[in-house]
Design a protein around this motif. Sequence first.
Motif, PDB file in Angstrom:
ATOM      1  N   THR A 110       0.818  -1.215   0.000  1.00  0.00           N
ATOM      2  CA  THR A 110       0.000   0.000   0.000  1.00  0.00           C
ATOM      3  C   THR A 110       0.851   1.264   0.000  1.00  0.00           C
ATOM      4  OG1 THR A 110      -0.193  -0.120   2.426  1.00  0.00           O
ATOM      5  CG2 THR A 110      -1.938  -1.138   1.130  1.00  0.00           C
ATOM      6  N   SER A 111       2.091   1.177   0.450  1.00  0.00           N
ATOM      7  CA  SER A 111       2.957   2.360   0.451  1.00  0.00           C
ATOM      8  C   SER A 111       3.528   2.649  -0.933  1.00  0.00           C
ATOM      9  CB  SER A 111       4.102   2.197   1.459  1.00  0.00           C
ATOM     10  OG  SER A 111       5.030   1.212   1.033  1.00  0.00           O
ATOM     11  N   GLN A 112       3.734   1.599  -1.743  1.00  0.00           N
ATOM     12  CA  GLN A 112       4.373   1.777  -3.041  1.00  0.00           C
ATOM     13  C   GLN A 112       3.390   1.790  -4.216  1.00  0.00           C
ATOM     14  OE1 GLN A 112       7.455   2.515  -3.796  1.00  0.00           O
ATOM     15  NE2 GLN A 112       8.359   2.323  -1.772  1.00  0.00           N
ATOM     16  N   PHE A 113       2.265   1.096  -4.071  1.00  0.00           N
ATOM     17  CA  PHE A 113       1.369   0.906  -5.211  1.00  0.00           C
ATOM     18  C   PHE A 113      -0.035   1.430  -4.926  1.00  0.00           C
ATOM     19  CE2 PHE A 113       4.570  -2.505  -5.358  1.00  0.00           C
ATOM     20  CZ  PHE A 113       5.158  -2.201  -6.585  1.00  0.00           C
ATOM     21  N   SER A 114      -0.725   1.808  -5.997  1.00  0.00           N
ATOM     22  CA  SER A 114      -2.100   2.285  -5.862  1.00  0.00           C
ATOM     23  C   SER A 114      -3.085   1.419  -6.642  1.00  0.00           C
ATOM     24  CB  SER A 114      -2.191   3.734  -6.364  1.00  0.00           C
ATOM     25  OG  SER A 114      -1.634   3.864  -7.667  1.00  0.00           O
ATOM     26  N   SER A 115      -2.564   0.371  -7.287  1.00  0.00           N
ATOM     27  CA  SER A 115      -3.401  -0.510  -8.106  1.00  0.00           C
ATOM     28  C   SER A 115      -2.850  -1.928  -8.050  1.00  0.00           C
ATOM     29  CB  SER A 115      -3.406  -0.017  -9.566  1.00  0.00           C
ATOM     30  OG  SER A 115      -3.984  -0.962 -10.435  1.00  0.00           O
ATOM     31  N   VAL A 116      -3.742  -2.899  -8.187  1.00  0.00           N
ATOM     32  CA  VAL A 116      -3.319  -4.300  -8.238  1.00  0.00           C
ATOM     33  C   VAL A 116      -4.103  -5.042  -9.312  1.00  0.00           C
ATOM     34  CG1 VAL A 116      -2.521  -4.508  -5.849  1.00  0.00           C
ATOM     35  CG2 VAL A 116      -4.943  -4.879  -6.373  1.00  0.00           C
ATOM     36  N   THR A 117      -3.458  -6.090  -9.844  1.00  0.00           N
ATOM     37  CA  THR A 117      -4.087  -6.992 -10.807  1.00  0.00           C
ATOM     38  C   THR A 117      -3.928  -8.413 -10.294  1.00  0.00           C
ATOM     39  OG1 THR A 117      -3.425  -5.549 -12.651  1.00  0.00           O
ATOM     40  CG2 THR A 117      -4.098  -7.800 -13.202  1.00  0.00           C
ATOM     41  N   MET A 118      -5.024  -9.103 -10.068  1.00  0.00           N
ATOM     42  CA  MET A 118      -4.910 -10.487  -9.621  1.00  0.00           C
ATOM     43  C   MET A 118      -4.192 -11.308 -10.674  1.00  0.00           C
ATOM     44  SD  MET A 118      -8.483 -11.410  -7.778  1.00  0.00           S
ATOM     45  CE  MET A 118      -9.392 -10.179  -6.838  1.00  0.00           C
ATOM     46  N   GLU A 119      -3.206 -12.071 -10.243  1.00  0.00           N
ATOM     47  CA  GLU A 119      -2.406 -12.822 -11.187  1.00  0.00           C
ATOM     48  C   GLU A 119      -3.184 -13.962 -11.823  1.00  0.00           C
ATOM     49  OE1 GLU A 119       1.895 -15.012 -11.406  1.00  0.00           O
ATOM     50  OE2 GLU A 119       0.654 -15.197  -9.642  1.00  0.00           O
ATOM     51  N   ASN A 120      -3.930 -14.709 -11.049  1.00  0.00           N
ATOM     52  CA  ASN A 120      -4.634 -15.884 -11.561  1.00  0.00           C
ATOM     53  C   ASN A 120      -6.112 -15.951 -11.200  1.00  0.00           C
ATOM     54  OD1 ASN A 120      -2.614 -17.593 -12.923  1.00  0.00           O
ATOM     55  ND2 ASN A 120      -1.617 -17.609 -10.930  1.00  0.00           N
ATOM     56  N   ALA A 121      -6.479 -15.393 -10.081  1.00  0.00           N
ATOM     57  CA  ALA A 121      -7.767 -15.713  -9.458  1.00  0.00           C
ATOM     58  C   ALA A 121      -8.988 -15.232 -10.217  1.00  0.00           C
ATOM     59  CB  ALA A 121      -7.806 -15.170  -8.022  1.00  0.00           C
ATOM     60  N   MET A 122      -8.812 -14.337 -11.201  1.00  0.00           N
ATOM     61  CA  MET A 122      -9.959 -13.876 -11.984  1.00  0.00           C
ATOM     62  C   MET A 122      -9.964 -14.455 -13.396  1.00  0.00           C
ATOM     63  SD  MET A 122     -10.453  -9.899 -10.803  1.00  0.00           S
ATOM     64  CE  MET A 122     -12.147  -9.854 -11.406  1.00  0.00           C
ATOM     65  N   LYS A 123      -9.036 -15.337 -13.688  1.00  0.00           N
ATOM     66  CA  LYS A 123      -8.988 -15.946 -15.008  1.00  0.00           C
ATOM     67  C   LYS A 123     -10.090 -17.000 -15.132  1.00  0.00           C
ATOM     68  CE  LYS A 123      -4.113 -14.900 -15.688  1.00  0.00           C
ATOM     69  NZ  LYS A 123      -2.722 -15.383 -15.676  1.00  0.00           N
ATOM     70  N   PRO A 124     -10.491 -17.327 -16.349  1.00  0.00           N
ATOM     71  CA  PRO A 124     -11.654 -18.209 -16.546  1.00  0.00           C
ATOM     72  C   PRO A 124     -11.611 -19.518 -15.776  1.00  0.00           C
ATOM     73  CG  PRO A 124     -11.028 -17.231 -18.627  1.00  0.00           C
ATOM     74  CD  PRO A 124      -9.967 -16.826 -17.643  1.00  0.00           C
ATOM     75  N   ASP A 125     -10.452 -20.183 -15.750  1.00  0.00           N
ATOM     76  CA  ASP A 125     -10.418 -21.483 -15.085  1.00  0.00           C
ATOM     77  C   ASP A 125     -10.512 -21.375 -13.566  1.00  0.00           C
ATOM     78  OD1 ASP A 125      -7.889 -20.528 -14.538  1.00  0.00           O
ATOM     79  OD2 ASP A 125      -6.811 -22.243 -15.358  1.00  0.00           O
ATOM     80  N   SER A 126     -10.408 -20.141 -13.046  1.00  0.00           N
ATOM     81  CA  SER A 126     -10.535 -19.945 -11.603  1.00  0.00           C
ATOM     82  C   SER A 126     -11.939 -19.560 -11.176  1.00  0.00           C
ATOM     83  CB  SER A 126      -9.550 -18.861 -11.132  1.00  0.00           C
ATOM     84  OG  SER A 126      -8.213 -19.280 -11.284  1.00  0.00           O
ATOM     85  N   ILE A 127     -12.777 -19.119 -12.124  1.00  0.00           N
ATOM     86  CA  ILE A 127     -14.098 -18.628 -11.722  1.00  0.00           C
ATOM     87  C   ILE A 127     -15.262 -19.372 -12.377  1.00  0.00           C
ATOM     88  CG2 ILE A 127     -13.183 -16.321 -11.232  1.00  0.00           C
ATOM     89  CD1 ILE A 127     -14.428 -15.354 -13.841  1.00  0.00           C
ATOM     90  N   LEU A 128     -14.985 -20.290 -13.291  1.00  0.00           N
ATOM     91  CA  LEU A 128     -16.066 -21.051 -13.923  1.00  0.00           C
ATOM     92  C   LEU A 128     -16.209 -22.412 -13.250  1.00  0.00           C
ATOM     93  CD1 LEU A 128     -15.396 -20.120 -17.661  1.00  0.00           C
ATOM     94  CD2 LEU A 128     -17.323 -19.390 -16.238  1.00  0.00           C
ATOM     95  N   ASP A 129     -17.405 -22.700 -12.797  1.00  0.00           N
ATOM     96  CA  ASP A 129     -17.696 -23.885 -11.990  1.00  0.00           C
ATOM     97  C   ASP A 129     -18.312 -24.979 -12.875  1.00  0.00           C
ATOM     98  OD1 ASP A 129     -18.926 -25.776 -10.247  1.00  0.00           O
ATOM     99  OD2 ASP A 129     -19.044 -24.270  -8.666  1.00  0.00           O
ATOM    100  N   LYS A 130     -17.555 -26.033 -13.132  1.00  0.00           N
ATOM    101  CA  LYS A 130     -18.028 -27.084 -14.037  1.00  0.00           C
ATOM    102  C   LYS A 130     -19.239 -27.822 -13.486  1.00  0.00           C
ATOM    103  CE  LYS A 130     -16.521 -31.163 -16.631  1.00  0.00           C
ATOM    104  NZ  LYS A 130     -15.389 -32.058 -16.973  1.00  0.00           N
ATOM    105  N   LYS A 131     -19.183 -28.260 -12.242  1.00  0.00           N
ATOM    106  CA  LYS A 131     -20.287 -29.036 -11.671  1.00  0.00           C
ATOM    107  C   LYS A 131     -21.580 -28.227 -11.661  1.00  0.00           C
ATOM    108  CE  LYS A 131     -21.674 -31.620  -7.537  1.00  0.00           C
ATOM    109  NZ  LYS A 131     -21.295 -32.054  -6.170  1.00  0.00           N
ATOM    110  N   ALA A 132     -21.479 -26.976 -11.218  1.00  0.00           N
ATOM    111  CA  ALA A 132     -22.664 -26.124 -11.170  1.00  0.00           C
ATOM    112  C   ALA A 132     -23.194 -25.849 -12.575  1.00  0.00           C
ATOM    113  CB  ALA A 132     -22.341 -24.821 -10.450  1.00  0.00           C
ATOM    114  N   SER A 133     -22.289 -25.710 -13.532  1.00  0.00           N
ATOM    115  CA  SER A 133     -22.700 -25.463 -14.915  1.00  0.00           C
ATOM    116  C   SER A 133     -23.440 -26.655 -15.479  1.00  0.00           C
ATOM    117  CB  SER A 133     -21.474 -25.148 -15.780  1.00  0.00           C
ATOM    118  OG  SER A 133     -20.824 -23.968 -15.344  1.00  0.00           O
ATOM    119  N   GLN A 134     -22.944 -27.851 -15.215  1.00  0.00           N
ATOM    120  CA  GLN A 134     -23.610 -29.068 -15.704  1.00  0.00           C
ATOM    121  C   GLN A 134     -24.979 -29.228 -15.061  1.00  0.00           C
ATOM    122  OE1 GLN A 134     -20.450 -31.866 -14.748  1.00  0.00           O
ATOM    123  NE2 GLN A 134     -19.908 -32.066 -16.931  1.00  0.00           N
TER     124      GLN A 134
END
Length: 422
Positions: A110-134
């Motif tokens: 928080t002292s050095q940066f004012s913005s962040v980008t999630m490295e993996n957690a918002m990518k498709p394979d992290s947020i799409l639920d196969k069981k629920a989709s089926q």
Amino acid sequence: MKKKLALFLTGVIVLSLLGCGRTQTTADVPTQDETVSDTDDTDTTETVTDTDQETQPGTETSSDPKEEAAQEDPLSQYKLRELFASHGMKVGTCLTTRMFKTKKSSEFLTSQFSSVTMENAMKPDSILDKKASQESGDLVVSFGADMIKMLDWAKENNMAMRGHTLVWHSQTPEWIFYEDFDTKKALVSRDVMLARLTSYIKQVFEKLEEGGYLELFYAYDVANECWMEDGSMRDSKWKQTIGDDYLWQTFNIANQYAPESVDLYYNDYNEQFKTETLVNFVNTLVDENGNYLIDGVGFQAHLYTSDDLDEYFQTVDALAATGLKVEITELDVCLGKYQGYLPDTEENLQEQGRYYYNLIQGIFQRVDAGTLNMDALTFWGYSDSMSWRSEAHPLLLNALNQPKYAFYGAMQIREKAGFTEE
């Protein structure tokens, strides 16, 4: 440059092992941002201490502990976020949950940066639920625990966010393209895939709003790495199921569900080799009235010290001339060249410092002159030990979290950035 920052390191050296994971590459794609999952909770915390703390003869010590600490800790004197804010810009880093697991590491971010980008957690394979989709017969978006943890941290610390990413050929589950979400069956039709794409994008923005997180976001990478260096469109499952217009359809859908406060970006690597392709592409992303469906173009900026900055800025200027925003989204600068890394000698590190200095200076000059609409720049991490290209020493701090010439170059402190004045 080589003095150990003992007081600072005892608090934040853990960051060097808790940062952004490595990017997997292929032989013909040197700078993708496909990353390794950060779900491993193994505690790799290390602490470095200064073993040579005796006062040397004739050396005076400060009677003020705070003053002494500041003298030993240049990272408390120089703040990237303050420098970039003076030019009307945010400055960011990629983020994993392990990067803020301690109070000290969180305070550093928080002292050095004012913005962040999630490295993996918002990518498709992290947020799409196969069981629920089926079970539902439609794609189901489900935010994971790590994503929620990072959203909550960002909200608590007033940290702006870039969304990354919705449509990508990589880290996207194959099953979303098949009938009944079963890869043993046939690919779905164009109409079915468009319906799934619409549902997917709609759910992402709705769930962010329902959770009270949407206000954190100022930009979102709608599509990522869809064009090749030869000007051809990547042959992904998105293209195979929807057709050659899948990117227009994607941005058109995103425009329907993203609020005006979130800029919509196309993000790509090796951008300096795709200048004409990208200019031609963004000019196709218009509605029936000729209005852009896209707000900006993201340059991953996975660079090398051998890269020609004049040529790179030609790409920056060409995309800026479209009137769209341009953001640097994943910046790092390797020592040497592609498939030809150089060792971290003093001379090479100085060259890297000068490269960062000239790159950031060129950006600030264009932003201040009004010829470049860039409101944010994101580094892909900050410590060499956390980098996906760690063997090429591409970031601002070394493996011990000590500032390199690169840090001072980014900070625009010329006398410490590796220049040797005659």
